[in-house]
Design a protein around this motif. Structure first.
Motif, PDB file in Angstrom:
ATOM      1  N   MET A   1      36.298  83.184 -15.454  1.00 29.34           N
ATOM      2  CA  MET A   1      35.451  82.813 -14.077  1.00 29.34           C
ATOM      3  C   MET A   1      36.211  82.005 -13.214  1.00 29.34           C
ATOM      4  N   GLU A   2      36.056  82.697 -11.974  1.00 29.68           N
ATOM      5  CA  GLU A   2      36.878  82.044 -10.611  1.00 29.68           C
ATOM      6  C   GLU A   2      35.944  80.672 -10.281  1.00 29.68           C
ATOM      7  N   LEU A   3      36.732  79.525 -10.343  1.00 31.97           N
ATOM      8  CA  LEU A   3      36.028  78.428  -9.907  1.00 31.97           C
ATOM      9  C   LEU A   3      36.359  78.021  -8.410  1.00 31.97           C
ATOM     10  N   ASN A   4      35.452  77.311  -7.968  1.00 31.53           N
ATOM     11  CA  ASN A   4      35.408  77.003  -6.453  1.00 31.53           C
ATOM     12  C   ASN A   4      35.885  75.470  -6.102  1.00 31.53           C
ATOM     13  N   TYR A   5      37.156  75.379  -5.720  1.00 35.61           N
ATOM     14  CA  TYR A   5      37.548  74.049  -5.570  1.00 35.61           C
ATOM     15  C   TYR A   5      37.503  73.505  -3.988  1.00 35.61           C
ATOM     16  N   ILE A   6      37.346  72.483  -3.735  1.00 35.99           N
ATOM     17  CA  ILE A   6      37.462  71.784  -2.489  1.00 35.99           C
ATOM     18  C   ILE A   6      38.627  70.732  -2.647  1.00 35.99           C
ATOM     19  N   ILE A   7      39.741  70.863  -1.704  1.00 34.69           N
ATOM     20  CA  ILE A   7      40.809  69.624  -1.914  1.00 34.69           C
ATOM     21  C   ILE A   7      40.549  68.603  -0.894  1.00 34.69           C
ATOM     22  N   ASN A   8      40.609  67.347  -1.366  1.00 35.27           N
ATOM     23  CA  ASN A   8      40.534  66.154  -0.765  1.00 35.27           C
ATOM     24  C   ASN A   8      41.811  65.979  -0.259  1.00 35.27           C
ATOM     25  N   GLY A   9      42.031  65.949   1.066  1.00 29.87           N
ATOM     26  CA  GLY A   9      43.256  65.625   1.755  1.00 29.87           C
ATOM     27  C   GLY A   9      44.205  66.904   2.511  1.00 29.87           C
ATOM     28  N   THR A  10      44.928  66.448   3.399  1.00 21.77           N
ATOM     29  CA  THR A  10      45.551  67.465   4.115  1.00 21.77           C
ATOM     30  C   THR A  10      46.850  67.018   4.383  1.00 21.77           C
ATOM     31  N   THR A  11      47.712  66.891   3.304  1.00 20.69           N
ATOM     32  CA  THR A  11      49.199  66.636   3.314  1.00 20.69           C
ATOM     33  C   THR A  11      49.777  67.743   2.601  1.00 20.69           C
ATOM     34  N   PRO A  12      51.266  67.847   2.678  1.00 19.18           N
ATOM     35  CA  PRO A  12      52.079  68.658   2.001  1.00 19.18           C
ATOM     36  C   PRO A  12      51.974  68.834   0.678  1.00 19.18           C
ATOM     37  N   PHE A  13      51.431  67.531  -0.086  1.00 16.07           N
ATOM     38  CA  PHE A  13      51.110  67.686  -1.508  1.00 16.07           C
ATOM     39  C   PHE A  13      49.661  68.472  -1.806  1.00 16.07           C
ATOM     40  N   SER A  14      48.597  68.184  -0.817  1.00 15.84           N
ATOM     41  CA  SER A  14      47.650  68.868  -0.976  1.00 15.84           C
ATOM     42  C   SER A  14      47.835  70.404  -0.678  1.00 15.84           C
ATOM     43  N   SER A  15      48.640  70.813   0.222  1.00 13.04           N
ATOM     44  CA  SER A  15      48.772  72.279   0.162  1.00 13.04           C
ATOM     45  C   SER A  15      49.657  72.815  -0.941  1.00 13.04           C
ATOM     46  N   MET A  16      50.340  72.078  -1.528  1.00 12.44           N
ATOM     47  CA  MET A  16      51.104  72.334  -2.765  1.00 12.44           C
ATOM     48  C   MET A  16      50.045  72.624  -3.774  1.00 12.44           C
ATOM     49  N   ILE A  17      49.103  71.818  -3.960  1.00 17.38           N
ATOM     50  CA  ILE A  17      48.213  71.997  -5.192  1.00 17.38           C
ATOM     51  C   ILE A  17      47.168  73.162  -4.886  1.00 17.38           C
ATOM     52  N   ARG A  18      46.720  73.300  -3.822  1.00 13.31           N
ATOM     53  CA  ARG A  18      46.058  74.696  -3.188  1.00 13.31           C
ATOM     54  C   ARG A  18      46.713  75.650  -3.881  1.00 13.31           C
ATOM     55  N   PHE A  37      39.070  60.867  10.149  1.00 10.03           N
ATOM     56  CA  PHE A  37      40.633  61.175  10.071  1.00 10.03           C
ATOM     57  C   PHE A  37      40.888  62.732  10.550  1.00 10.03           C
ATOM     58  N   ILE A  38      39.785  63.343  10.873  1.00  8.89           N
ATOM     59  CA  ILE A  38      39.818  64.978  11.213  1.00  8.89           C
ATOM     60  C   ILE A  38      40.249  64.940  12.748  1.00  8.89           C
ATOM     61  N   ASP A  39      41.381  65.673  13.064  1.00  2.00           N
ATOM     62  CA  ASP A  39      41.710  65.898  14.297  1.00  2.00           C
ATOM     63  C   ASP A  39      42.199  67.465  14.555  1.00  2.00           C
ATOM     64  N   SER A  40      41.737  68.267  13.531  1.00  2.00           N
ATOM     65  CA  SER A  40      41.778  69.729  13.793  1.00  2.00           C
ATOM     66  C   SER A  40      40.672  70.161  12.944  1.00  2.00           C
ATOM     67  N   THR A  41      40.300  71.472  13.339  1.00  7.08           N
ATOM     68  CA  THR A  41      39.285  72.278  12.640  1.00  7.08           C
ATOM     69  C   THR A  41      39.935  73.000  11.307  1.00  7.08           C
ATOM     70  N   LYS A  42      41.082  73.125  11.179  1.00  8.49           N
ATOM     71  CA  LYS A  42      41.787  74.067  10.273  1.00  8.49           C
ATOM     72  C   LYS A  42      43.219  73.286   9.542  1.00  8.49           C
ATOM     73  N   PHE A  43      43.352  73.723   8.224  1.00  9.91           N
ATOM     74  CA  PHE A  43      44.594  73.300   7.753  1.00  9.91           C
ATOM     75  C   PHE A  43      45.071  74.324   6.970  1.00  9.91           C
ATOM     76  N   GLU A  44      46.118  75.028   7.343  1.00 11.92           N
ATOM     77  CA  GLU A  44      46.887  76.039   6.458  1.00 11.92           C
ATOM     78  C   GLU A  44      45.752  77.315   6.485  1.00 11.92           C
ATOM     79  N   GLU A  45      44.899  77.514   7.769  1.00  8.53           N
ATOM     80  CA  GLU A  45      43.857  78.620   7.969  1.00  8.53           C
ATOM     81  C   GLU A  45      42.653  78.534   7.032  1.00  8.53           C
ATOM     82  N   LEU A  46      42.636  77.284   6.336  1.00 11.64           N
ATOM     83  CA  LEU A  46      41.015  76.888   5.883  1.00 11.64           C
ATOM     84  C   LEU A  46      40.439  75.932   6.633  1.00 11.64           C
ATOM     85  N   PRO A  47      39.152  75.880   6.707  1.00  7.60           N
ATOM     86  CA  PRO A  47      38.556  74.806   7.386  1.00  7.60           C
ATOM     87  C   PRO A  47      38.639  73.638   6.925  1.00  7.60           C
ATOM     88  N   ILE A  48      38.681  72.617   7.619  1.00  6.29           N
ATOM     89  CA  ILE A  48      38.671  71.071   7.318  1.00  6.29           C
ATOM     90  C   ILE A  48      36.863  70.426   7.238  1.00  6.29           C
TER      91      ILE A  48
END
Length: 221
Positions: A1-18, A37-48
């Motif tokens: 079953m596919e699980l739905n995740y939300i990633i806390n953080g917008t760093t290169p480490f966050s990108s890798m875990i995604r 801490f939000i200065d953009s609406t998206k990070f790597e094409e996903l919403p923040i």
């Protein structure tokens, strides 16, 4: 079953875990951080989405939050980020890679165990630990809360690590060694004797204490 995740953080480490989560069959819905801490609406094409708004946007019983805040200031920022998630009653989980070899079921909330890590029998992990790729936690090891163990580290049996420690790349710790809280161990160091004092820095092979420097005052690069 596919699980739905939300990633806390917008760093290169966050990108890798995604990317790891998605490669292993999970679905990442968005990234999150506090509104201030939000200065953009998206990070790597996903919403923040602001952490304060998650409960209004999702059924929080059906999402899993992965805290990817890293080791800044000896993991105290990661610890603070977790307390903020808890304050919003969000369901923070440990992410254990399908490509990790884990033989322990004693793993606390909010840990990340990367592909290629080995967690042996009778290993106990507290909350918020990051166990990087190719780490070997052999057996009968107790690790407290909010520690970061970098790639390639090997820990012998009977080791005890308290809280908010950082163990650098390719370091080794001999059997039956105790590591107190706020210990920083530099890259490729070899710990062959117990460390007695908190908030110290150790480097070398065999490792020795760096005089005149504390872990909390040292920037980890």
């Amino acid at each position: 079953m596919e699980l739905n995740y939300i990633i806390n953080g917008t760093t290169p480490f966050s990108s890798m875990i995604r990317k790891i989560i998605e490669a292993e069959g999970g679905k990442v819905l968005c990234f999150t951080t506090l509104r201030k801490f939000i200065d953009s609406t998206k990070f790597e094409e996903l919403p923040i989405i602001a952490t304060e708004d998650l409960a209004d946007r999702f059924d929080i019983g059906e999402i899993f939050v992965v805290n990817t805040v890293g080791y800044t200031k000896m993991n105290t920022i990661r610890e603070k980020a977790q307390s903020e998630l808890d304050a919003f009653n969000l369901r923070t989980v440990s992410y254990i890679s399908k490509k990790a070899n884990v033989y322990s079921d004693d793993i606390g909330k909010g840990c990340i165990i990367m592909p290629g890590a080995f967690v042996g029998p009778n290993v106990k992990l507290g909350k918020g630990n990051i166990i990087y790729s190719n780490v070997s936690l052999t057996h009968h090891i107790t690790i407290g809360n909010y520690n970061f163990i970098a790639s390639g580290c090997v820990l012998g049996g009977g080791i005890s690590i308290e809280n908010n420690c950082f163990i650098g790349l390719n370091s080794t710790i001999r059997n039956r060694i105790s590591i107190p809280s706020f210990t920083l161990i530099g890259c490729a160091s070899n710990i062959v004797k117990p460390i007695e004092d908190e908030n110290t820095v150790w480097i070398g092979n065999p490792a020795s204490k760096v005089i005149g420097r504390t872990a909390l005052e040292t920037t980890i690069k």
